[in-house]
Design a protein around this motif. Structure first.
Motif, PDB file in Angstrom:
ATOM      1  N   ASN A  57       0.819  -1.212   0.000  1.00  0.00           N
ATOM      2  CA  ASN A  57       0.000   0.000   0.000  1.00  0.00           C
ATOM      3  C   ASN A  57       0.849   1.256   0.000  1.00  0.00           C
ATOM      4  OD1 ASN A  57      -3.157  -0.180   0.380  1.00  0.00           O
ATOM      5  ND2 ASN A  57      -2.289  -1.973   1.367  1.00  0.00           N
ATOM      6  N   PHE A  58       1.916   1.256   0.790  1.00  0.00           N
ATOM      7  CA  PHE A  58       2.815   2.408   0.765  1.00  0.00           C
ATOM      8  C   PHE A  58       3.386   2.617  -0.637  1.00  0.00           C
ATOM      9  CE2 PHE A  58       3.348   2.371   5.502  1.00  0.00           C
ATOM     10  CZ  PHE A  58       3.098   3.709   5.689  1.00  0.00           C
ATOM     11  N   TYR A  59       3.829   1.547  -1.242  1.00  0.00           N
ATOM     12  CA  TYR A  59       4.442   1.642  -2.567  1.00  0.00           C
ATOM     13  C   TYR A  59       3.439   2.149  -3.591  1.00  0.00           C
ATOM     14  CZ  TYR A  59       7.264   0.353  -6.611  1.00  0.00           C
ATOM     15  OH  TYR A  59       7.991   0.393  -7.766  1.00  0.00           O
ATOM     16  N   GLU A  60       2.204   1.630  -3.544  1.00  0.00           N
ATOM     17  CA  GLU A  60       1.197   2.054  -4.515  1.00  0.00           C
ATOM     18  C   GLU A  60       0.815   3.521  -4.326  1.00  0.00           C
ATOM     19  OE1 GLU A  60      -2.010  -0.647  -4.056  1.00  0.00           O
ATOM     20  OE2 GLU A  60      -1.019  -2.317  -5.092  1.00  0.00           O
ATOM     21  N   LYS A  61       0.656   3.940  -3.068  1.00  0.00           N
ATOM     22  CA  LYS A  61       0.299   5.327  -2.805  1.00  0.00           C
ATOM     23  C   LYS A  61       1.390   6.291  -3.287  1.00  0.00           C
ATOM     24  CE  LYS A  61      -3.739   5.613  -0.678  1.00  0.00           C
ATOM     25  NZ  LYS A  61      -4.828   6.509  -1.159  1.00  0.00           N
ATOM     26  N   LEU A  62       2.641   5.973  -2.962  1.00  0.00           N
ATOM     27  CA  LEU A  62       3.744   6.840  -3.382  1.00  0.00           C
ATOM     28  C   LEU A  62       3.898   6.828  -4.905  1.00  0.00           C
ATOM     29  CD1 LEU A  62       6.379   5.955  -0.636  1.00  0.00           C
ATOM     30  CD2 LEU A  62       4.938   7.970  -0.764  1.00  0.00           C
ATOM     31  N   SER A  63       3.687   5.667  -5.531  1.00  0.00           N
ATOM     32  CA  SER A  63       3.764   5.583  -6.992  1.00  0.00           C
ATOM     33  C   SER A  63       2.664   6.401  -7.647  1.00  0.00           C
ATOM     34  CB  SER A  63       3.679   4.125  -7.435  1.00  0.00           C
ATOM     35  OG  SER A  63       4.740   3.362  -6.905  1.00  0.00           O
ATOM     36  N   THR A  64       1.466   6.399  -7.030  1.00  0.00           N
ATOM     37  CA  THR A  64       0.361   7.194  -7.574  1.00  0.00           C
ATOM     38  C   THR A  64       0.696   8.679  -7.547  1.00  0.00           C
ATOM     39  OG1 THR A  64      -1.243   5.534  -6.830  1.00  0.00           O
ATOM     40  CG2 THR A  64      -2.083   7.751  -7.296  1.00  0.00           C
ATOM     41  N   ILE A  65       1.319   9.124  -6.458  1.00  0.00           N
ATOM     42  CA  ILE A  65       1.710  10.532  -6.379  1.00  0.00           C
ATOM     43  C   ILE A  65       2.699  10.880  -7.479  1.00  0.00           C
ATOM     44  CG2 ILE A  65       2.902  12.238  -4.949  1.00  0.00           C
ATOM     45  CD1 ILE A  65       1.803  10.780  -2.498  1.00  0.00           C
ATOM     46  N   ILE A  66       3.686  10.020  -7.683  1.00  0.00           N
ATOM     47  CA  ILE A  66       4.714  10.289  -8.692  1.00  0.00           C
ATOM     48  C   ILE A  66       4.124  10.266 -10.091  1.00  0.00           C
ATOM     49  CG2 ILE A  66       6.862   9.408  -9.685  1.00  0.00           C
ATOM     50  CD1 ILE A  66       7.582   8.371  -6.911  1.00  0.00           C
ATOM     51  N   TYR A  92      10.075  21.621  -6.452  1.00  0.00           N
ATOM     52  CA  TYR A  92       9.047  20.689  -6.917  1.00  0.00           C
ATOM     53  C   TYR A  92       9.685  19.371  -7.376  1.00  0.00           C
ATOM     54  CZ  TYR A  92       5.374  18.860  -9.998  1.00  0.00           C
ATOM     55  OH  TYR A  92       4.458  18.049 -10.605  1.00  0.00           O
ATOM     56  N   LYS A  93      10.734  19.482  -8.171  1.00  0.00           N
ATOM     57  CA  LYS A  93      11.421  18.273  -8.646  1.00  0.00           C
ATOM     58  C   LYS A  93      12.064  17.516  -7.494  1.00  0.00           C
ATOM     59  CE  LYS A  93      12.506  19.765 -13.380  1.00  0.00           C
ATOM     60  NZ  LYS A  93      13.600  20.044 -14.335  1.00  0.00           N
ATOM     61  N   LEU A  94      12.623  18.275  -6.549  1.00  0.00           N
ATOM     62  CA  LEU A  94      13.270  17.639  -5.400  1.00  0.00           C
ATOM     63  C   LEU A  94      12.262  16.869  -4.561  1.00  0.00           C
ATOM     64  CD1 LEU A  94      15.793  17.213  -3.703  1.00  0.00           C
ATOM     65  CD2 LEU A  94      15.294  19.353  -2.539  1.00  0.00           C
ATOM     66  N   ALA A  95      11.059  17.428  -4.375  1.00  0.00           N
ATOM     67  CA  ALA A  95      10.038  16.746  -3.583  1.00  0.00           C
ATOM     68  C   ALA A  95       9.614  15.442  -4.240  1.00  0.00           C
ATOM     69  CB  ALA A  95       8.821  17.666  -3.406  1.00  0.00           C
ATOM     70  N   LEU A  96       9.416  15.451  -5.549  1.00  0.00           N
ATOM     71  CA  LEU A  96       9.070  14.212  -6.247  1.00  0.00           C
ATOM     72  C   LEU A  96      10.213  13.199  -6.174  1.00  0.00           C
ATOM     73  CD1 LEU A  96       7.206  15.429  -9.474  1.00  0.00           C
ATOM     74  CD2 LEU A  96       6.247  14.441  -7.402  1.00  0.00           C
ATOM     75  N   GLY A  97      11.448  13.701  -6.252  1.00  0.00           N
ATOM     76  CA  GLY A  97      12.597  12.802  -6.143  1.00  0.00           C
ATOM     77  C   GLY A  97      12.686  12.158  -4.772  1.00  0.00           C
ATOM     78  N   GLN A  98      12.353  12.909  -3.722  1.00  0.00           N
ATOM     79  CA  GLN A  98      12.374  12.346  -2.366  1.00  0.00           C
ATOM     80  C   GLN A  98      11.310  11.262  -2.202  1.00  0.00           C
ATOM     81  OE1 GLN A  98      11.933  15.931  -0.111  1.00  0.00           O
ATOM     82  NE2 GLN A  98      14.118  16.204   0.179  1.00  0.00           N
ATOM     83  N   ILE A  99      10.148  11.464  -2.806  1.00  0.00           N
ATOM     84  CA  ILE A  99       9.104  10.441  -2.747  1.00  0.00           C
ATOM     85  C   ILE A  99       9.549   9.188  -3.485  1.00  0.00           C
ATOM     86  CG2 ILE A  99       6.745   9.885  -3.470  1.00  0.00           C
ATOM     87  CD1 ILE A  99       6.009  12.773  -2.996  1.00  0.00           C
ATOM     88  N   ASN A 100      10.195   9.378  -4.629  1.00  0.00           N
ATOM     89  CA  ASN A 100      10.692   8.224  -5.381  1.00  0.00           C
ATOM     90  C   ASN A 100      11.747   7.465  -4.592  1.00  0.00           C
ATOM     91  OD1 ASN A 100      10.921   6.615  -7.875  1.00  0.00           O
ATOM     92  ND2 ASN A 100      12.947   7.543  -8.020  1.00  0.00           N
ATOM     93  N   THR A 101      12.572   8.207  -3.834  1.00  0.00           N
ATOM     94  CA  THR A 101      13.580   7.557  -2.999  1.00  0.00           C
ATOM     95  C   THR A 101      12.936   6.808  -1.837  1.00  0.00           C
ATOM     96  OG1 THR A 101      15.190   9.278  -3.558  1.00  0.00           O
ATOM     97  CG2 THR A 101      15.643   7.948  -1.612  1.00  0.00           C
ATOM     98  N   ALA A 102      11.889   7.405  -1.253  1.00  0.00           N
ATOM     99  CA  ALA A 102      11.250   6.791  -0.081  1.00  0.00           C
ATOM    100  C   ALA A 102      10.601   5.455  -0.418  1.00  0.00           C
ATOM    101  CB  ALA A 102      10.210   7.747   0.490  1.00  0.00           C
ATOM    102  N   ARG A 103      10.092   5.299  -1.611  1.00  0.00           N
ATOM    103  CA  ARG A 103       9.383   4.055  -1.937  1.00  0.00           C
ATOM    104  C   ARG A 103      10.326   2.912  -2.286  1.00  0.00           C
ATOM    105  NH1 ARG A 103       6.954   4.403  -8.110  1.00  0.00           N
ATOM    106  NH2 ARG A 103       8.893   5.010  -9.126  1.00  0.00           N
TER     107      ARG A 103
END
Length: 296
Positions: A57-66, A92-103
């Motif tokens: 669920n964490f992975y899917e939620k973060l992937s949906t955001i990205i 903005y790009k950095l925030a998306l990159g951090q989400i991609n790293t977190a998942r």
């Protein structure tokens, strides 16, 4: 050029609410009762199912955001400039990159109870599946080694905690550097950079020398980090209701052995407090000076 419908972007909840949503869904979608007669294998599967479902669920939620948020290079320049004015394009790009790293930066916690090398074949298979999925999303130039994807730690003993922090910082730093290298500003600055490579002047080895004062400071810092808390002392001495915290251990006395001395309240039938004088030291000095004058 990709056409984005900005109104359909899913609202991103705050971090705490995000965790509560995932855990609430896990509680609703997975079994919640462990009966007393369950075998240990069934209990283990019960909790592994919850962990696996939560991870998914964490992975899917973060992937949906990205996936739902637009890429600045693909949208109309008008919307790109407007977004840059409102939110700053780099942030903005950095925030998306951090989400991609977190998942992807997988951590196996509670190794003090169960080391990774002691897992059963089925559990190890699940861990390796998560690792293989994470390795597919490693950015180009990243470290595909096991240490960079699969980490172990114990929050109780602090084992591996610093390695997890360092790995997360390194992944984030690599991503920031990659974003900076792709920006247009770097081309304007490259001609100003000069990397000097020193050449050895002889064949003599010059190893790193750490001053003794620095080593002593590091030892003091390490000792402070390992300082036992009152909670640790309570657990070691019988737990709550048995252990009684000492209120005298922080007294500032000339000798630490005096801290636990018992001060009598009644001596020879008299109240000791009646004989205590806050100016006793000054009065003693006056008596000594008077005695000295008399001797002279």
């Amino acid at each position: 050029m990709v056409q984005y419908n900005f109104k359909k972007i899913t609202v991103v909840p705050p971090g705490k609410d995000f965790i509560d949503i995932i855990l609430s869904r896990t509680q609703r979608q997975t079994p919640t009762v462990v009966h007393k007669g369950y075998a240990i294998n069934r209990i283990r599967q019960f909790y592994m199912r919850k962990v696996r479902y939560t991870q998914q669920n964490f992975y899917e939620k973060l992937s949906t955001i990205i996936d739902e948020f637009p890429r600045l290079d693909d949208i109309h320049p008008f919307y790109g400039d407007l977004l840059h004015v409102l939110y700053n394009k780099d942030h903005y790009k950095l925030a998306l990159g951090q989400i991609n790293t977190a998942r992807n930066i997988i951590v196996c916690n509670k190794t003090d109870l169960q080391p990774l090398d002691g897992l059963s074949e089925d559990d190890m298979k699940l861990v390796m599946e998560m690792k293989s999925e994470a390795m597919k999303t490693i950015p180009q130039g990243g470290d595909p080694s096991e240490e960079g994807v699969l980490l172990t730690m114990s929050a109780l003993t602090d084992e591996g905690v610093m390695a997890v922090k360092n790995a997360a910082c390194e992944r984030l730093l690599e991503q920031r550097v990659e974003i900076k290298m792709k920006s247009k500003k770097i081309n304007d600055c490259l001609n100003r950079f000069h990397v000097a490579m020193p050449k050895p002047r002889d064949n003599r080895d010059r190893p790193t020398c750490i001053p003794q004062a620095v080593l002593e400071a590091q030892a003091i810092a390490a000792a402070k980090e390992k300082k036992k808390l009152e909670r640790d002392l309570e657990n070691e001495n019988g737990g709550a209701g048995v252990y009684s915290a000492s209120l005298k251990k922080h007294y500032l006395l000339a000798d630490d052995e005096w801290k636990e001395d018992i001060l009598p309240e009644i001596l020879d039938g008299h109240n000791v407090a009646d004989f205590l004088d806050p100016d006793i030291l000054e009065r003693c000095e006056e008596l000594e000076r008077e005695e000295g004058l008399r001797l002279e």
